[in-house]
Design a protein around this motif. Structure first.
Motif, PDB file in Angstrom:
ATOM      1  N   SER A 235       1.024  -1.298   0.051  1.00  0.00           N
ATOM      2  CA  SER A 235       0.031  -0.148   0.212  1.00  0.00           C
ATOM      3  C   SER A 235       0.866   1.190   0.144  1.00  0.00           C
ATOM      4  N   ARG A 236       0.168   2.358  -0.388  1.00  0.00           N
ATOM      5  CA  ARG A 236       0.941   3.706  -0.571  1.00  0.00           C
ATOM      6  C   ARG A 236       0.841   4.446   0.929  1.00  0.00           C
ATOM      7  N   ASN A 237      -0.203   3.798   1.650  1.00  0.00           N
ATOM      8  CA  ASN A 237      -0.515   4.480   3.016  1.00  0.00           C
ATOM      9  C   ASN A 237       0.241   3.586   4.077  1.00  0.00           C
ATOM     10  N   ARG A 238       1.198   4.463   4.503  1.00  0.00           N
ATOM     11  CA  ARG A 238       1.948   4.123   5.593  1.00  0.00           C
ATOM     12  C   ARG A 238       1.633   3.495   6.899  1.00  0.00           C
ATOM     13  N   ASP A 239       0.267   3.973   7.184  1.00  0.00           N
ATOM     14  CA  ASP A 239      -0.390   3.590   8.250  1.00  0.00           C
ATOM     15  C   ASP A 239      -0.846   2.370   8.036  1.00  0.00           C
ATOM     16  N   VAL A 240      -1.378   1.975   6.687  1.00  0.00           N
ATOM     17  CA  VAL A 240      -2.053   0.439   6.401  1.00  0.00           C
ATOM     18  C   VAL A 240      -0.920  -0.408   6.743  1.00  0.00           C
ATOM     19  N   ARG A 241       0.308   0.004   6.132  1.00  0.00           N
ATOM     20  CA  ARG A 241       1.449  -1.179   6.247  1.00  0.00           C
ATOM     21  C   ARG A 241       1.811  -1.218   7.662  1.00  0.00           C
ATOM     22  N   LYS A 242       1.806  -0.218   8.312  1.00  0.00           N
ATOM     23  CA  LYS A 242       2.444  -0.346   9.747  1.00  0.00           C
ATOM     24  C   LYS A 242       1.305  -1.164  10.452  1.00  0.00           C
ATOM     25  N   GLY A 243       0.065  -1.010  10.179  1.00  0.00           N
ATOM     26  CA  GLY A 243      -0.969  -1.844  10.946  1.00  0.00           C
ATOM     27  C   GLY A 243      -1.033  -3.123  10.583  1.00  0.00           C
ATOM     28  N   ALA A 244      -0.907  -3.576   9.475  1.00  0.00           N
ATOM     29  CA  ALA A 244      -0.640  -4.875   8.786  1.00  0.00           C
ATOM     30  C   ALA A 244       0.435  -5.561   9.626  1.00  0.00           C
ATOM     31  N   PHE A 245       1.378  -4.777   9.354  1.00  0.00           N
ATOM     32  CA  PHE A 245       2.676  -5.652   9.993  1.00  0.00           C
ATOM     33  C   PHE A 245       2.725  -5.937  11.397  1.00  0.00           C
ATOM     34  N   GLU A 246       2.320  -4.917  12.278  1.00  0.00           N
ATOM     35  CA  GLU A 246       2.135  -5.140  13.746  1.00  0.00           C
ATOM     36  C   GLU A 246       0.942  -6.315  13.929  1.00  0.00           C
ATOM     37  N   ALA A 247       0.220  -6.167  13.343  1.00  0.00           N
ATOM     38  CA  ALA A 247      -1.053  -7.183  13.422  1.00  0.00           C
ATOM     39  C   ALA A 247      -0.508  -8.695  13.218  1.00  0.00           C
ATOM     40  N   MET A 248       0.232  -8.713  12.037  1.00  0.00           N
ATOM     41  CA  MET A 248       0.873 -10.071  11.784  1.00  0.00           C
ATOM     42  C   MET A 248       1.649 -10.587  12.859  1.00  0.00           C
ATOM     43  N   TYR A 249       2.435  -9.999  13.176  1.00  0.00           N
ATOM     44  CA  TYR A 249       3.560 -10.338  13.993  1.00  0.00           C
ATOM     45  C   TYR A 249       2.959 -10.495  15.549  1.00  0.00           C
ATOM     46  N   GLY A 250       2.330  -9.550  15.829  1.00  0.00           N
ATOM     47  CA  GLY A 250       1.463  -9.395  17.169  1.00  0.00           C
ATOM     48  C   GLY A 250       0.887 -10.906  17.428  1.00  0.00           C
ATOM     49  N   THR A 251       0.249 -11.431  16.277  1.00  0.00           N
ATOM     50  CA  THR A 251      -0.462 -12.759  16.519  1.00  0.00           C
ATOM     51  C   THR A 251       0.374 -13.692  16.434  1.00  0.00           C
ATOM     52  N   TYR A 252       1.491 -13.878  15.715  1.00  0.00           N
ATOM     53  CA  TYR A 252       2.694 -14.918  16.029  1.00  0.00           C
ATOM     54  C   TYR A 252       2.988 -14.830  17.259  1.00  0.00           C
ATOM     55  N   GLY A 253       3.285 -13.706  17.712  1.00  0.00           N
ATOM     56  CA  GLY A 253       4.062 -13.482  19.162  1.00  0.00           C
ATOM     57  C   GLY A 253       3.232 -14.090  20.217  1.00  0.00           C
ATOM     58  N   LYS A 254       1.808 -14.204  19.924  1.00  0.00           N
ATOM     59  CA  LYS A 254       1.052 -14.795  21.129  1.00  0.00           C
ATOM     60  C   LYS A 254       1.166 -16.130  21.304  1.00  0.00           C
ATOM     61  N   LEU A 255       1.958 -16.839  20.126  1.00  0.00           N
ATOM     62  CA  LEU A 255       2.072 -18.368  20.154  1.00  0.00           C
ATOM     63  C   LEU A 255       3.633 -18.615  20.120  1.00  0.00           C
ATOM     64  N   ARG A 256       4.434 -17.678  20.512  1.00  0.00           N
ATOM     65  CA  ARG A 256       5.897 -18.116  20.372  1.00  0.00           C
ATOM     66  C   ARG A 256       6.159 -19.293  21.081  1.00  0.00           C
ATOM     67  N   ASN A 257       5.914 -19.481  22.063  1.00  0.00           N
ATOM     68  CA  ASN A 257       6.277 -21.044  22.816  1.00  0.00           C
ATOM     69  C   ASN A 257       6.168 -22.314  22.141  1.00  0.00           C
ATOM     70  N   THR A 258       4.604 -22.241  21.366  1.00  0.00           N
ATOM     71  CA  THR A 258       4.129 -23.353  20.923  1.00  0.00           C
ATOM     72  C   THR A 258       4.896 -23.365  19.354  1.00  0.00           C
TER      73      THR A 258
ATOM     74  N   ASP B 102       8.270  -1.006   5.399  1.00  0.00           N
ATOM     75  CA  ASP B 102       8.610  -0.372   4.045  1.00  0.00           C
ATOM     76  C   ASP B 102       8.977  -0.887   3.013  1.00  0.00           C
ATOM     77  N   LEU B 103       9.263  -2.209   3.265  1.00  0.00           N
ATOM     78  CA  LEU B 103      10.186  -2.834   2.302  1.00  0.00           C
ATOM     79  C   LEU B 103       9.455  -3.267   0.811  1.00  0.00           C
ATOM     80  N   PHE B 104       8.217  -3.247   0.918  1.00  0.00           N
ATOM     81  CA  PHE B 104       7.308  -3.626  -0.159  1.00  0.00           C
ATOM     82  C   PHE B 104       6.747  -2.422  -0.904  1.00  0.00           C
ATOM     83  N   ALA B 105       7.019  -1.358  -0.078  1.00  0.00           N
ATOM     84  CA  ALA B 105       6.193  -0.007  -0.346  1.00  0.00           C
ATOM     85  C   ALA B 105       6.511   0.279  -2.164  1.00  0.00           C
ATOM     86  N   PRO B 106       5.527   0.791  -2.831  1.00  0.00           N
ATOM     87  CA  PRO B 106       6.130   1.096  -4.386  1.00  0.00           C
ATOM     88  C   PRO B 106       7.224   2.355  -4.224  1.00  0.00           C
ATOM     89  N   LEU B 107       8.051   2.251  -5.008  1.00  0.00           N
ATOM     90  CA  LEU B 107       9.089   3.422  -5.202  1.00  0.00           C
ATOM     91  C   LEU B 107       8.620   4.572  -5.946  1.00  0.00           C
TER      92      LEU B 107
END
Length: 598
Positions: free
Chosen positions: A205-228, A301-306
């Motif tokens: 996405s060109r919208n940085r807030d969209v990128r940040k929100g998805a990134f934090e949600a993705m790894y926050g979810t995995y983080g909850k199951l880190r031990n498993t 920001d790694l996949f944001a269009p340049l």
């Protein structure tokens, strides 16, 4: 919105010609019955594989039944993929899958029986002119001998097989079914559930807030199951170390590379050469930061269009012509095969209702390859066309120059021809591009291929190497250790221009390839080998082309490293990776020049 057409509405010129495999269903049924009726012949050799004549006859029958089954499978599978909702071909595919299990079962005694023979007799078979066509098969069997156990031990290991699948199965269920991601805000401001499929779209996405929100949600979810997730990955390491030890390999890495006879040096050289080239990736990160005009560059920001979305509308007819022009450096013979493929019923071009998504190349020895596309009129689809045709021509030339058994090339070699075609297409487009915006769009597209296929996959490969090294020393691998190793690698790879967000430490937990251990490095080596070939072809001309065509004709007639070495790409040295990196450096230089960032 344009409606997707029904299969019956697809013009004949845009369909693959599966009639070249079987003219009709009756012919398929006839071959199916032939294989079924001849399975008993396979059992006639059991207990009798003690002389050259019986081994030759057994191998000949094995080839005959295997090829017929392969042809039956390709036809049924391809018909099914034309329209996955059509029950007739789903049933046909199920039927041939069951047949393949029976065929493999009927042949399962061959290798153990040959291996049970005395070593001197096996060596004599390798040198026997009557078995010349099967020399490599016999050499492969002899190579396995030191890692094959006694009959009771092998039976025990076979029983462990189902248990051994558990880590990968558990990860798959957890990752694909049980993990639930939260709602995140999309480009339109609406909340939508995050999924694996949508994640990359959010990161683009060109919208940085969209990128940040998805990134934090993705790894926050995995983080909850880190031990498993740490325990699941740890169990996979334990499984591979158990098999390596049981089969007397020095390490899990060596066990993984042994089948293809790939020296550990190849793996080590890749990691070392990429370390040497990290300043280039750091420079690219610096450029990305400038082009995005941000104070801090973050992992999201790694996949944001340049560049502003530059639309390249390319019809299929235009794509065909461009691809044909782009492969001209490979000579008239290669271009003629390409043209034959593009016009001769090899390709199923457009999307239709029920058609399998994506793209692939498939085929059976003795007929031309088949390419499935879902062509859209854009740049990506043109690259997909040349990529899949690279696979197709590799298979065509292998089949035309090798016997059935030696025609099939390995996974280690599989991506070389397809990626080389992409490199030639990119070179062709860049040389002719006069619009700075278009040129920047192309350069960004290509530079990101290097970042994701070479640097990122090598970082994954290094992570595997590090965690296995620890585990094999008996050290523990808690989620803290896994996160720490992974985070430090990201810092090292991305450099000072990158603010490495804490959340990225959990990325290891979502990579399914870590359950296909020591596999990802093949993406990086294949891409590097292709770039090395492209560079030689574009600078040397005919001698390099002849070497490359020799590679395509070799199939699987020798071990992968040897085939590449004869063609002028020695993956046992860092040189091909350095050649690929010099191409990456040129790309960055051109991007800096165009953007005024140098």
């Amino acid at each position: 919105m344009k409606q997707v057409m029904k299969r019956s509405d697809v013009p004949a010129a845009s369909r693959w010609r599966l009639e070249d495999l079987f003219p009709d269903q009756k012919a398929w049924d006839k071959d199916y019955e032939t294989v079924k009726s001849r399975l008993g012949e396979m059992g006639a050799f059991e207990g009798k594989l003690s002389d050259a004549d019986s081994i030759r006859q057994c191998f000949e029958l094995e080839d005959e039944l295997s090829l017929m089954t392969e042809r039956l499978y390709v036809y049924a599978s391809n018909r099914h993929h034309e329209n996955t909702a059509e029950p007739v071909y789903q049933a046909l595919l199920d039927k041939v899958k069951k047949l393949a299990v029976e065929v493999n079962g009927s042949m399962s005694y061959i290798t153990p029986e040959i291996l049970a023979l005395p070593a001197d007799r096996l060596e004599a078979f390798v040198a026997d002119p009557a078995l010349a066509s099967y020399k490599k098969t016999l050499e492969d069997i002899i190579r396995q001998k030191q890692h094959v156990l006694s009959k009771p031990e092998e039976a025990l290991l076979a029983q462990v097989g189902n248990v051994a699948q558990a880590p990968g199965t558990i990860f798959g269920v957890l990752n694909n079914a049980d993990l639930k991601f939260p709602l995140v805000r999309g480009d339109d401001g609406e909340e939508v559930e995050l999924t694996h499929g949508r994640y990359i779209q959010f990161l683009e996405s060109r919208n940085r807030d969209v990128r940040k929100g998805a990134f934090e949600a993705m790894y926050g979810t995995y983080g909850k199951l880190r031990n498993t997730l740490a325990a699941t990955l740890g169990a996979n390491l334990t499984k591979n170390m158990f098999y390596a030890k049981a089969r007397k390999y020095p390490s899990a890495l060596e066990a993984s590379l042994y089948g293809d006879k790939i020296p550990v040096d190849v793996y080590d050289n890749l990691v070392a050469a990429i370390h040497e080239s990290l300043p280039l990736l750091h420079r690219y990160m610096e450029l990305r930061k400038k082009l995005l005009n941000v104070d801090e560059l973050h992992m999201y920001d790694l996949f944001a269009p340049l560049v502003d979305e530059y639309k390249m509308d390319i019809t299929y007819e235009e794509a065909k012509q461009t691809v044909l022009e782009s492969v001209k450096p490979l000579g008239d013979g290669y271009a003629a095969i390409m043209e034959q493929g593009l016009e001769g019923g090899w390709i199923d071009v457009y999307e239709n209702e029920g058609k399998r998504s994506g793209a692939y190349c498939s085929g059976a020895f003795g007929t031309h390859p088949f390419v499935l596309l879902n062509h859209k009129d854009n740049l990506s689809s043109m690259f997909t066309l040349t990529h899949e045709m690279g696979h197709a021509i590799h298979s065509y030339l292998s089949d035309s120059n090798q016997e059935y058994r030696s025609a099939q090339y390995t996974i280690f070699l599989a991506e070389v021809a397809s990626t080389l075609n992409e490199a030639l297409l990119m070179n062709y487009l860049l040389e002719r591009s006069t619009d700075p915006k278009q040129k920047m769009y192309l350069l960004c597209y290509y530079a990101d291929k290097f970042r994701t296929t070479v640097f990122r996959q090598t970082m994954f490969a290094e992570f595997e190497q590090l965690i296995y090294a620890r585990a094999e020393k008996g050290e523990s691998l808690t989620h803290q250790e896994l996160c720490s190793i992974y985070y430090d690698l990201n810092v090292r790879y991305h450099g000072a221009a990158m603010t490495v967000d804490k959340e990225i430490e959990m990325e290891w937990a979502r990579i399914p390839h870590f359950y296909r251990s020591f596999y990802v490095f093949k993406y990086a080596t294949g891409f590097s080998a292709a770039e090395s070939f492209a560079k030689q072809i574009l600078t040397e001309g005919e001698p390099a082309v002849e070497r490359y065509l020799g590679f395509l004709k070799s199939g699987g007639s020798d071990y992968s490293i040897e085939i590449l070495k004869r063609a002028g790409v020695d993956m046992s040295t860092p040189e091909p990776i350095r050649q690929a990196m010099s191409v990456f450096e040129q790309l960055i230089g051109q991007m800096e020049q165009l953007s005024g960032a140098n």
